[in-house]
Write a protein that holds these residues in place. Structure first.
Motif, short mmCIF file in Angstrom:
data_model
loop_
_atom_site.label_atom_id
_atom_site.label_comp_id
_atom_site.label_asym_id
_atom_site.label_seq_id
_atom_site.Cartn_x
_atom_site.Cartn_y
_atom_site.Cartn_z
N HIS A 224 0.85 -1.19 0.00
CA HIS A 224 0.00 0.00 0.00
C HIS A 224 0.89 1.25 0.00
N SER A 225 0.30 2.38 -0.31
CA SER A 225 1.03 3.64 -0.15
C SER A 225 0.13 4.62 0.59
N TYR A 226 0.71 5.29 1.58
CA TYR A 226 -0.05 6.25 2.38
C TYR A 226 0.62 7.61 2.34
N GLU A 227 -0.24 8.61 2.52
CA GLU A 227 0.28 9.96 2.65
C GLU A 227 0.05 10.39 4.09
N VAL A 228 1.09 10.83 4.76
CA VAL A 228 0.95 11.30 6.14
C VAL A 228 1.16 12.80 6.16
N GLN A 229 0.13 13.51 6.58
CA GLN A 229 0.21 14.97 6.63
C GLN A 229 0.38 15.40 8.08
N PRO A 230 1.59 15.81 8.47
CA PRO A 230 1.75 16.30 9.85
C PRO A 230 1.03 17.63 10.02
N PRO A 231 0.77 18.04 11.26
CA PRO A 231 0.07 19.31 11.50
C PRO A 231 0.79 20.48 10.82
N GLY B 138 4.22 21.48 8.13
CA GLY B 138 5.26 20.97 7.24
C GLY B 138 4.69 20.13 6.11
N HIS B 139 5.61 19.49 5.40
CA HIS B 139 5.23 18.77 4.19
C HIS B 139 4.65 17.40 4.48
N ALA B 140 3.79 16.96 3.59
CA ALA B 140 3.26 15.59 3.69
C ALA B 140 4.37 14.61 3.34
N GLN B 141 4.26 13.42 3.89
CA GLN B 141 5.27 12.39 3.62
C GLN B 141 4.57 11.19 2.98
N LEU B 142 5.19 10.62 1.99
CA LEU B 142 4.62 9.44 1.35
C LEU B 142 5.31 8.21 1.92
N VAL B 143 4.50 7.24 2.37
CA VAL B 143 5.07 6.04 2.99
C VAL B 143 4.57 4.81 2.23
N HIS B 144 5.49 4.05 1.68
CA HIS B 144 5.12 2.79 1.04
C HIS B 144 5.07 1.71 2.11
N PHE B 145 4.08 0.85 2.02
CA PHE B 145 3.71 0.04 3.17
C PHE B 145 3.43 -1.40 2.75
N TYR C 210 7.55 -3.21 12.17
CA TYR C 210 7.70 -2.16 11.16
C TYR C 210 8.59 -1.06 11.72
N LEU C 211 9.61 -0.67 10.98
CA LEU C 211 10.47 0.43 11.39
C LEU C 211 9.88 1.71 10.84
N PRO C 212 9.59 2.68 11.72
CA PRO C 212 8.93 3.91 11.26
C PRO C 212 9.84 4.71 10.36
N PRO C 213 9.25 5.48 9.44
CA PRO C 213 10.07 6.35 8.58
C PRO C 213 10.80 7.37 9.45
N ARG C 214 12.01 7.69 9.07
CA ARG C 214 12.75 8.72 9.80
C ARG C 214 12.11 10.07 9.50
N PRO C 215 12.27 11.04 10.43
CA PRO C 215 11.68 12.35 10.14
C PRO C 215 12.34 12.96 8.91
N LYS C 216 11.55 13.75 8.19
CA LYS C 216 12.09 14.39 6.98
C LYS C 216 13.05 15.50 7.33
N ASP C 217 14.07 15.67 6.51
CA ASP C 217 14.96 16.81 6.69
C ASP C 217 14.18 18.10 6.51
N GLN C 218 14.56 19.15 7.23
CA GLN C 218 13.92 20.44 7.07
C GLN C 218 14.68 21.24 6.01
N ILE C 219 14.02 21.54 4.91
CA ILE C 219 14.69 22.20 3.80
C ILE C 219 15.22 23.57 4.22
N ASP C 220 14.43 24.31 5.05
CA ASP C 220 14.82 25.67 5.46
C ASP C 220 16.15 25.65 6.23
N ASP C 221 16.31 24.67 7.10
CA ASP C 221 17.53 24.59 7.88
C ASP C 221 18.73 24.36 6.97
#
Ligand code: SF4
Ligand code: SF4
Ligand code: SF4
Lengths: 258, 295
Positions: free
Chosen positions: A62-69, A71-78, A208-219
């Motif tokens: 499956h593929s899911y989109e996770v939208q944190p409150p 920042g950017h949404a993350q796509l997770v293949h599952f 299941y190993l959770p996806p690592r947090p996304k890098d922050q582009i601004d930083d």
């Protein structure tokens, strides 16, 4: 027998890295290939070349989109297959004893020649890991490639489940999750491996190993700022004066202000 | 859940049949000879017919006998054993009543208990499933048993009991719907726990594993027809309980008319229970639907 063993000698299972999986579906195809040609009834397809094809699969991605409150949404293949649960409801509900959990390695299997295809085990599985094969009328599920992992006719490197052997991203790991010193157990401890639907009380072996947090582009811009930042700036001082003066000259000047 | 006709027919008819057998075993009505023959023919017809219908949804019906072996853990296995035991015991009791004009009451009581146990074990097949919150409630066995007793009393012509049992079954039905509508939300399972990603944000199904359908979606994610659920509930309640109750308590003169109304009440009740069972399956949401972003 459908009584679950109190404990199993080993807990063989998979660790699936949601950070690394690229959603290529190679594991799906290799699983279908191996398990159609080997142990048990083949995984049939219905209307494979027609308008509404479907078929039996033991592993689906499956593929899911996770939208944190923020920042950017993350796509997770599952990828999802049988989790070889310690408290497997699919085993205890089976009226025929066709479903069982092995004491030696904890693998949950179906004895296809005893299965009546009642479907109750699939009803009881929260994860959708069991599918009734329409051609054969019996229940199919992941065997953890029980016909590979102990198979001495295969080179040692191939004695892992087909999906693990195939994964080009190294997102699938196989081993004994009952042994705290095994590579897979260490990986789970290190990366905070998790259970799916823990509230169902199935105690899955697969983690299941959770996806690592996304890098922050601004930083990141800040790290390279000394090298990159001036490019977009308005020219100042002498260059600024020159820029404006050149703009005022008659004739066509290309591009923007700098 | 996919509302397969075979399971709807099975649970409706066998519930009625075993309900009637319960009353016959207790001597309500105390019948012998030809009258007994007709009663038992109806009861066995429903009970056995229902059980046979249930084998139609098996992938391998020829191996059905294997299902008796796992009574230690499996409610489906227990149901099979209870059903056969109830049919055998009640068969002997019926033999005495029909051919020998005698009632072996010990057998009757055991048979009645086994008949109710069959209905209970059937209901537990559904109740045990944590994966379907709407079924995983203590009201589920209460509903199956109250329906079976109401239907059994109607078929048995138990004039004094039937209105009460119908009223109780109707009330249980309403409670089941009210509680069932909350069940999924209160189960605590959602796309977040299903994927383990819930604490990072809102999880949305982006792409299903395959473009086509599959066994899981066909069997567990039945959303068509749910939109008529409220209308069907009204129909099920009216046909199953309200109208039969009115038929029974209408103050009419004459045995003929009374029997006619009782017959109508039975037919209405069967149609109502079948509708309710359709809803029981069609409205049941399996948690696996969450992986597909559906309920
Ligand atoms: S994942 Fe499903 S099929 Fe596999 S052991 Fe757990 S409950 Fe059974
Ligand atoms: S489908 Fe087969 S394995 Fe599953 S519960 Fe029924 S008999 Fe057992
Ligand atoms: S083969 Fe590996 S990367 Fe590809 S979908 Fe499967 S787990 Fe993910």
């Amino acid at each position: 027998m459908t009584e679950l063993p109190n404990s199993t000698d080993r807990k063989m299972g998979l660790v699936i890295d949601l950070d690394t999986c690229v959603g290529c579906h190679a594991c799906v195809i290799s699983c279908k290939g191996w398990n159609t040609e080997n142990y048990g009834a083949p995984l049939s397809d219905q209307n494979a070349y027609g308008a509404d094809p479907s078929g039996t699969f033991l592993n689906r991605v499956h593929s899911y989109e996770v939208q944190p409150p923020e920042g950017h949404a993350q796509l997770v293949h599952f990828p999802k297959s049988c989790l070889h649960c310690e408290d497997a409801p699919c085993v205890t509900v089976c009226p025929t004893g066709a479903s069982y959990k092995r004491v030696e390695d904890g693998i949950v299997l179906v004895n296809e020649s005893n299965c009546i295809g009642c479907g109750l085990c699939a009803w009881s599985c929260p994860y959708g890991a069991r599918e009734l094969d329409l051609a054969e009328g019996v229940m199919k599920k992941c065997t953890l490639c029980v016909d590979r992992i102990y198979n001495e006719n295969l080179p040692e490197v191939d004695r892992v489940p087909s999906c693990v052997r195939t994964c080009p991203a190294g997102a699938r790991h196989f081993g004994d999750l009952g042994d705290p010193d095994s590579d897979v157990s260490k990986l789970v401890a290190e990366r905070g491996g998790m259970d799916l639907m823990p509230e169902m009380g199935t105690k899955p072996v697969n983690k299941y190993l959770p996806p690592r947090p996304k890098d922050q582009i601004d930083d990141q811009i800040d790290i390279l700022a000394p090298l990159l930042a001036p490019v977009a700036e308005e020219p100042k001082g002498f260059l600024g004066w020159l820029d404006k003066a050149l703009d005022k000259l008659p004739g066509h000047s290309e591009g923007g202000s700098n | 859940m996919h509302p397969a006709p075979s399971v709807i027919i099975f649970t409706t008819l066998s519930g009625l049949g075993f309900g009637l057998l319960t009353f016959l075993g207790l001597g309500k009505p105390e019948v012998t000879g030809w009258v007994a023959f007709v009663f038992y023919a109806i009861a066995f017809g429903f009970a056995v017919g229902g059980l046979l219908a249930s084998t139609f949804h098996l992938g391998r019906p020829e191996r059905a006998w294997r299902a008796f072996s796992q009574w230690k853990t499996s409610w489906l296995s227990r149901e099979g054993i209870c059903a056969v035991a109830a049919l055998v015991v009640m068969g002997l009791f019926a033999f005495g009543a029909v051919f020998l004009d005698t009632h072996w009451w010990a057998l009757g009581w055991i048979g009645a208990a086994l008949s109710l146990a069959t209905v209970f074990t059937t209901s537990m097949i559904y109740t045990q499933l944590k994966t379907i919150p709407r079924w995983n409630m203590s009201l589920t066995p209460v509903m199956f048993l109250s329906f079976s007793l109401a239907g059994g009393s109607l078929l048995a012509g138990a004039e004094a009991l039937a209105p009460w049992l119908l009223a109780i079954a109707g009330a249980v039905q309403l409670a089941y719907w009210a509680k069932g509508d909350q069940a999924f939300a209160t189960s605590g399972t959602d796309m977040g726990t299903a994927t383990g990603l819930g604490d990072r944000g809102t999880v949305r199904a982006f792409e299903p594993p395959h473009t086509g359908s599959n066994y899981l979606l066909r069997e567990f994610v039945h959303v068509v027809g749910r939109k008529h659920a409220q209308k069907l509930r009204v129909i099920a309640f009216a046909l199953g309980f309200a109208l039969p109750l009115i038929c029974l308590i209408l103050p009419v003169e004459g045995l003929m008319l009374k029997h006619l109304l009782a017959g109508i009440a039975v037919l209405l009740h069967i149609a109502g229970v079948a509708t309710s069972r359709w809803l029981f399956f069609a409205q049941a949401e399996h948690v696996v639907g969450l992986y597909y972003g559906k309920r």
